[in-house]
Each structure stands twice: as C-alpha cells, then as structure tokens.
Enzyme design. Structure first.
Site, short mmCIF file in Angstrom:
data_model
loop_
_atom_site.label_atom_id
_atom_site.label_comp_id
_atom_site.label_asym_id
_atom_site.label_seq_id
_atom_site.Cartn_x
_atom_site.Cartn_y
_atom_site.Cartn_z
CG ASP A 1 -0.35 -0.39 2.43
OD1 ASP A 1 0.62 -0.71 2.58
OD2 ASP A 1 -0.91 0.05 3.55
CD GLU B 1 3.26 -1.19 7.40
OE1 GLU B 1 3.66 -1.17 8.56
OE2 GLU B 1 3.21 0.00 6.54
#
Ligand code: ZN
Ligand code: ZN
Length: 418
Positions: A93, A151
C-alpha cells in the site's frame, strides 16, 4: 541421453550463476517495474491493481499463486523438495500524500504516493522471486512469498492470518522482510537483533467538563485547562515512571475542543499515539495514561461521573517487531559473506511501527525485518536534509536500492532454505 546431457548443461550453467549476475541482468526490468508501481500507487485496503500485478508477475515466474487473501493479499508458493518454509513478505500500500519529488515517474494519482517505499519492497519481492526460481539447484524447501495489503493501517497481516493463511499454505519456519531506510546509503543492508520496531497504540481521551460562559469560570469545570494539564502530566509517564532503558513515546497529535472564545466547552478530545517495545511496558504505560487523565480531572473537581473516557483503539494498534536474535545474526553473517562486510551494517531500533511482526504469531515463529538504505551516498555526505519516510519528497535511488535489496533478500532466503 541427449536430453539428459542438455539438462545437465542447463543445471551446470544455472549453478554457475551468481546472485550478482542474475540481479545485474534483471535490474533494468526491475527498475522499470518500480517506476510503473511508483506512478500508480493505491491506498491501504484499495490495493486492487497492485495486488493483481504482483499475482501475475509471480505466476509468470512459476509460482503457485492465490490472491484475495484477507482482502487484496497475495501468496506465491514454490516448492522445491523437503525443507523449511520461508515466508518473504512485501507490503503493497501507499499513503495519502501529494508527491513533491518532481520525478519523471512521480505518482499519477492526486494525493496518493508511495512515500514509504513499499514499491521498492514489491520490486524486491519480484526480483527475489525471480532469482530464487533461477537458483532452484541451490536450495530446498518451500518459498512462501507474501504481498500484504494495508500495512500503513496495520491491518493487512492480521487480515491475511484471519483468512487462514497458515492453515491453507503451511506455517512457515521463518519469516523475513525488508524495509527501505531514508538515512542509509542506497543498497546497504542493515540489521538489528531483538526489539526493532515499536508497538503502536492509538488512544483517544475525551475530557468531559461542565461548560458555560467564558466570563463565569466559577460556574463551570473547564475541560480546556484540564486538557492542558493532562498533556503536560502525560509526559511524566515517560520521564518519571519509566526506566530510561525502556524507550517510550507518548505523543498528543491532536486536540479539539471549543467553538468560541467566550464559551467554556463541555468537552475536549485528545488523540494520542503511544510507542513502546516490551509488552509489560506497553501495558503499564496504557494504564498510566488512564490513571493520569482521570487523576488530573479529579484534582480539578470534575465529578466522577464526568471522568475522562480513555479508549485504546484496538484496530489501530500493533505489537512491537522483535527480530529473533539468532535468526538475525545468522542472516547478518550470510549477508556479509554474500554482499561484502562493508555493505551490511548494524542499526538501532526505531520507534515507528509495522504489522510484519504478526507473521511471527507472538514469538512462535522466528522473524527478521531487515532494512535497505535508499539514499544517494553523496547526499548523505553533503549533510543535506534527508526527507524521511512518509515525506512528500522521499525519493529512493531506484537502481542501487533495488540491487542491494534483491541481493540481500535472495542471500537471506538461500541461507534459510536448507
Ligand atoms: Zn509507512
Ligand atoms: Zn512502510
């Protein structure tokens, strides 16, 4: 016979291949991959295209790929005889940051940027996957490659585990990962045995007073003054209640209360981030925050039924990352051997947080997160300000960083796959 000889020749050629040669050959295409990932970042929990790209690249390299695990999580498995299962993880991400690097391959998406370098990690995962597939004669066991979503909101690892990652694909014997580093020279690998990254807790404190006219404080219990006292008193948890050898951070990052200068409001809200390492310290600090907030309010004469509400937001919390010391030292030796001692350094722990530690199931599986430097050495030498991770100006040096990271992670995986 002919085909046997041919196979033998291929095998001999493959065994003669060094990690260096493989990485050097693949580097231009890896840098290309990196640039395209950098141009098309996706926010946490929205990693649809990134996840699909990782899945298709791993499939093309011969991995057995399953996607949509715990959201946009990807698993790539390569079995190569008996031996340990080694989990290698990249996060997927990006962050809600408007890129200001001015790079030709800067983000095409407004207000979204790979400002933490997870695009470096994805590229490293693909490069490592390729190197391991080409070096199959040098290892045995099972490689479990993980593309982990979310994350930055510390949810993705837990989501993948809840989706029965280990029940479906096996429980790894080791889990390793790499994060880029905004202070170290590009390509240099760094390791830190033991407590490495902090536990992170999100704490909300609602201080409730009794509002009224700004000119009649005697008729009120002013939550703004109480909030100010709480903020200062919270710092004594770190400075007076805690051993200086146990790092703790208590940061009040947001304070909201009041609407008008002559109105004493009914409540003030504080948003905190709390960083600790050892579980016992974490527990004590969180308890102290509640005690201090309630004690200060009590001292100000706020009735007990208006005591501050202290909430720990579990979904935003993350345990500390503990790099198994034996595993970390073993990997450090392997990296020094394969990359040269000058390219591998020991680093200090950091108070930032990660959810990679989840893959270790609370210490049941030895894990290790390494770092790779991402900064032009000349820039470090010049003493210039170095943009940190999450900065809109963070710009890793692609080739040197990726080269170092792929070599490092390949060497680390090969060390464990025996
Ligand atoms: Zn980050
Ligand atoms: Zn990160």
């Amino acid at each position: 016979m002919k085909s046997f000889l041919f196979t033998l020749l291929i095998a001999t050629a493959a065994s003669a291949q060094s990690i260096d040669a493989i990485v050097d050959r693949e580097l231009p295409s890896l840098v290309e991959t990196y640039r395209s990932l950098h141009e098309t970042p996706e926010l946490s929990l929205h990693e649809e295209k990134t996840s699909a790209a990782v899945a298709s690249r791993l499939r093309a390299l011969g991995y057995d790929v399953t996607d949509h695990i715990g959201g946009f999580g990807v698993v790539g498995i390569m079995k190569n005889g008996d031996g340990p299962i080694v989990l290698v993880r990249s996060d997927l991400d990006a962050l809600p940051v408007q890129e200001q690097t001015g790079l030709s391959y800067a983000s095409h998406v407004a207000n979204v940027m790979h400002a933490c370098g997870h695009d470096i990690h994805i590229t490293t995962l693909i490069g490592t996957a390729s190197a391991l597939a080409q070096l199959k004669n040098r290892w045995h066991g099972t490689v479990m490659l993980i593309g982990q979503p979310a994350e930055e909101v510390v949810q993705g690892a837990a989501a993948m585990l809840r989706d029965h990652l280990y029940e479906r694909f096996g429980t790894p014997n080791y889990a390793i990962a790499v994060h880029d580093n905004s202070n170290l020279p590009a390509g240099q690998m760094a390791y830190s045995p033991g407590w490495f990254m902090a536990a992170s807790d999100a704490v909300n404190i609602t201080i409730r007073g009794l509002g009224g006219h700004g000119a009649r404080p005697e008729m009120t219990k002013d939550p703004i003054v109480v909030a100010a006292e709480v903020i200062v008193a919270l710092q004594t948890i770190v400075s007076r209640e805690n051993s200086p050898f146990d790092p703790v951070v208590v940061t009040v990052g947001s304070i909201h209360g009041g609407t008008k200068r002559n109105v004493i409001p009914d409540q003030v809200q504080l948003l905190l981030t709390v960083r600790t390492f050892k579980p016992e310290v974490r527990k004590r600090v969180l308890a102290s925050i509640e005690r201090v907030a309630k004690g200060v309010a009590l001292a100000a004469g706020i009735p007990e039924d208006h005591a501050p509400i202290v909430e720990v937001i579990a979904a935003e919390g993350s345990a500390a990352t503990y790099n198994d010391p034996a595993l970390t030292e073993r990997l450090a030796q392997a990296l020094k051997r394969d990359l040269g001692a000058a390219n591998v350094v020991r680093m200090d722990p950091m108070a930032v947080s990660e959810d990679f530690g989840r893959f270790g199931l609370d210490g049941k599986i030895p894990i290790c997160m390494l770092n790779v430097g991402a900064v032009d050495p000349a820039k470090i030498a010049s003493g210039a300000r170095l943009p940190s991770l999450h900065s809109s100006e963070f710009a890793p040096v692609p080739d040197a960083t990726i080269r170092g990271a792929v070599k490092g992670m390949t060497a680390a995986a090969l060390e464990l796959l025996h």
